[in-house]
Design an enzyme around this catalytic site. Structure first.
Site, PDB file in Angstrom:
ATOM      1  N   LYS A   1       0.833  -1.207   0.000  1.00 37.26           N
ATOM      2  CA  LYS A   1       0.000   0.000   0.000  1.00 37.26           C
ATOM      3  C   LYS A   1       0.865   1.254   0.000  1.00 37.26           C
ATOM      4  O   LYS A   1       1.892   1.321   0.671  1.00 37.26           O
ATOM      5  CB  LYS A   1      -0.913  -0.027   1.232  1.00 37.26           C
ATOM      6  CG  LYS A   1      -1.899   1.130   1.307  1.00 37.26           C
ATOM      7  CD  LYS A   1      -2.827   0.987   2.498  1.00 37.26           C
ATOM      8  CE  LYS A   1      -3.806   2.161   2.588  1.00 37.26           C
ATOM      9  NZ  LYS A   1      -4.764   2.011   3.699  1.00 37.26           N
TER      10      LYS A   1
ATOM     11  N   SER B   1      -9.391   2.335   2.541  1.00 39.19           N
ATOM     12  CA  SER B   1      -8.481   3.098   1.715  1.00 39.19           C
ATOM     13  C   SER B   1      -7.473   2.223   0.963  1.00 39.19           C
ATOM     14  O   SER B   1      -6.711   2.731   0.138  1.00 39.19           O
ATOM     15  CB  SER B   1      -7.713   4.097   2.594  1.00 39.19           C
ATOM     16  OG  SER B   1      -6.932   3.410   3.583  1.00 39.19           O
TER      17      SER B   1
ATOM     18  N   SER C   1     -10.417   0.182   6.529  1.00 40.09           N
ATOM     19  CA  SER C   1      -9.646   0.259   5.295  1.00 40.09           C
ATOM     20  C   SER C   1      -8.956  -1.023   4.871  1.00 40.09           C
ATOM     21  O   SER C   1      -8.413  -1.099   3.772  1.00 40.09           O
ATOM     22  CB  SER C   1      -8.605   1.378   5.400  1.00 40.09           C
ATOM     23  OG  SER C   1      -9.226   2.633   5.400  1.00 40.09           O
TER      24      SER C   1
END
Length: 582
Positions: A116, A198, A222
């Site tokens: 990420k 996210s 997320s």
């Protein structure tokens, strides 16, 4: 390392607003302009890949090249990545040489993974997903001088990092990546669905078979939201189980956690084996000492785990506004029957009389007060020799702050974060008593219910209703387990559990007491093996990609897909509204 490749330099900046004609929208695959031949490593697991390496059926370099080729075919459509690793093939070749020479290899040797964007990887910029901190978008560049501990662990295990994946600005959306400097990531199950946030890009990469597994991160949904939205298994770990040093914070000292996205529970457990445990550079992981299974999380994989387990179900006393949609209830009822078929005993509404729903309503979404303090510490650790890397100097150089009325962090102002006061003294930790009291109360309520009813865990539908369209920028993914799980710091495992009639994925969430990841993984694995609901997404290559150069081209492209679905039409238009539910 050679300079990482920015995969967005030539993409247009468009997001979508839809106006539907008719009573409902059916999410079916868009019409395909061209399709790649079958991918040789589609849905392969880490153990299957390892067997192929050991037998000589294929090499690490061959595998990585295949993934890179697949990404080249589909990235323009799905927009999963921010940066690609230009050394990936060389690193894979080195693994092959080590294997040929009989040298010891790690558990993930040669396995393609993604990281990420919020997680530091040396040699890659760290952008927070926010344009003023992205050199590629005209902002300033922040360059970490070392890997985050989880990245160190993954590299030591031999994993090949394919690239970094897209996020919304400051990871401040649980639904999409629409505020990212790199534009929207699209859901690989169907591009018209919100991808979940996210960790949007990680989920798209793993579910779309652009990598085998990936690192996701959660403050408030997320990890679990994008995993559920794109039919993945995931683990949101107990707070403190996995080090988060070297991760751009949102609530670093209270809520932020890192965990795996994978296509199977087995692969998620394997990745957790690599990244979990105490790290001397992250004091909060001291609590993990003695709480990681000696044999690892993969040792808990047993397709009879659910036999005899007492499981609490979703009920009215979990959340005051937590009513499930009719179709969600139908899918959940089916899941409950499947749990019982595996030998589990289910307990309806175990929180009745506990006061949980009232407490959640009264408490709100707390734990963000130390944002500036956490961010300042992160920036100072980014390059310890650079005194200008502090929160005030960085935002001054960027020429903008993210907590304005239009900024991605405006929700922190709404939640009472005192930016003016904390920026005056960013090296002093604000009072955390409100959060600590809320966490203690949540743990007491949940632990009391588990003890009184002799529960082994809880199993809820991960969402109260199906995933909203990406086009509806006002809609949120309605997760059933936020913020209670994130404030309490308890672990949660998601697993695919079917699909709505529209094609939107449906997932279950298994959660329980602190440090119970092994038990939850075992139960989720048993359910997964008994049901096998995950379907491989059918990817499409669209003319102009997912972000065409003109709005009229975009509208025509989307209209062609909906016409093929027989829906009569859907007009897609530019939309710059921001979305901020972390």
């Amino acid at each position: 390392m050679k300079k990482p490749v920015n995969v967005f330099a030539k993409k247009a900046s468009l997001t979508a607003l839809a106006t539907a004609f008719g009573a409902s929208i059916a999410f079916s695959p868009l019409s395909s302009v061209s399709a790649e031949e079958s991918f040789a490593f589609e849905e392969i697991t880490a153990n299957e890949l390892k067997q192929g390496f050991e037998s000589g059926e294929y090499s690490s370099k061959e595998v990585v090249q295949s993934y890179l080729d697949r990404i080249a075919t589909y990235e323009e459509t799905y927009n999963a990545f921010t940066f690609m690793n230009p050394d990936a093939l060389e690193e894979a070749e080195e693994i092959d040489k080590m294997r040929e020479n009989g040298e010891p290899l790690g558990e993930l040797a040669g396995v393609p993974i993604v990281i990420k964007e919020a997680v530091d990887v040396e040699g890659f910029p760290t952008t927070f997903g926010w344009a003023p901190l992205s050199e590629e978008a005209g902002g300033i560049e922040l360059a970490p001088t070392s890997d985050a501990p989880v990245v160190e662990d993954l590299k030591e295990a031999g994993a090949i990092i394919i690239g970094k994946t897209n996020i919304p600005a400051f990871s401040a959306s649980g639904t999409n990546a629409s505020t990212s400097w790199a534009d929207d990531t699209f859901n690989v199950v169907d591009p018209r669905l919100a991808p979940g946030g996210s960790s949007s890009g990680t989920a798209a990469s793993v579910s779309g078979n652009f990598a085998m597994m990936g690192i996701a991160e959660e403050t408030g949904g997320s990890i679990q939201n994008p995993a559920a939205a794109q039919a993945l298994a995931s683990v949101k770990p107990t707070f403190g189980l996995v080090p988060t040093t070297g991760v751009t914070p949102l609530a670093g000292g209270t809520r932020d956690v890192l965990g795996p996205h994978a296509r199977t529970v087995e692969d998620a457990a394997l990745m957790l084996d690599v990244i979990a445990g105490e790290d001397e550079g992250d004091p909060k992981t001291e609590a993990a000492a003695g709480n990681v299974p000696e044999d690892g999380y993969t040792a808990s994989l047993d397709d009879e785990t659910l036999e005899g387990k007492r499981i609490g179900l979703y009920g009215a006393e979990w959340r005051e506004d937590g009513e499930l949609s009719a179709e969600t209830q139908e899918l959940y009822d089916r899941s409950v029957a499947e749990l019982e078929a595996q030998g589990a005993e289910v307990i309806s509404d175990p929180f009745e009389g506990s006061g949980l729903a009232d407490f959640t309503e009264e408490t709100g979404n707390v734990g963000y007060d130390a944002f500036v303090y956490d961010l300042n510490n992160y920036l100072q650790d980014l390059d310890p020799g650079n005194e200008s890397l502090n929160v005030n100097d960085v935002f001054e150089e960027a020429g903008e702050v993210p907590w304005t009325e239009e900024g991605p962090l405006r929700f922190l102002v709404e939640r009472g974060v005192d930016f003016e006061g904390t920026l005056e003294d960013p090296e002093t930790m604000p009072d955390q008593s409100e959060f600590e009291e809320a966490k203690a109360e949540y743990l007491q309520i949940i632990n009391n219910v588990m003890e009184e009813q002799d529960l082994d865990g809880f199993v809820y539908p991960q969402m109260a209703e199906e995933i909203p369209p990406l086009a509806d920028q006002e809609a949120n993914i309605e997760a059933t387990t936020v913020p209670e799980i994130n404030i309490s710091g308890l672990p949660l495992v998601t697993v695919p559990a079917g699909y709505y009639e529209s094609g939107s994925p449906f997932s279950l969430a298994f959660f329980g007491e602190e440090w119970s990841e092994a038990d939850l993984i075992g139960m989720a694995y048993d359910y997964e093996q008994a049901t096998d609901y995950r379907e491989t997404p059918e990817l499409d290559v669209q003319e102009g990609g997912a972000l065409p150069e003109t709005a009229s081209h975009y509208a025509a492209w989307m209209m062609s897909g909906f016409a093929a679905a027989g829906l009569g039409g859907l007009l897609w238009m530019r939309n710059r509204r921001r979305h901020t539910n972390a």
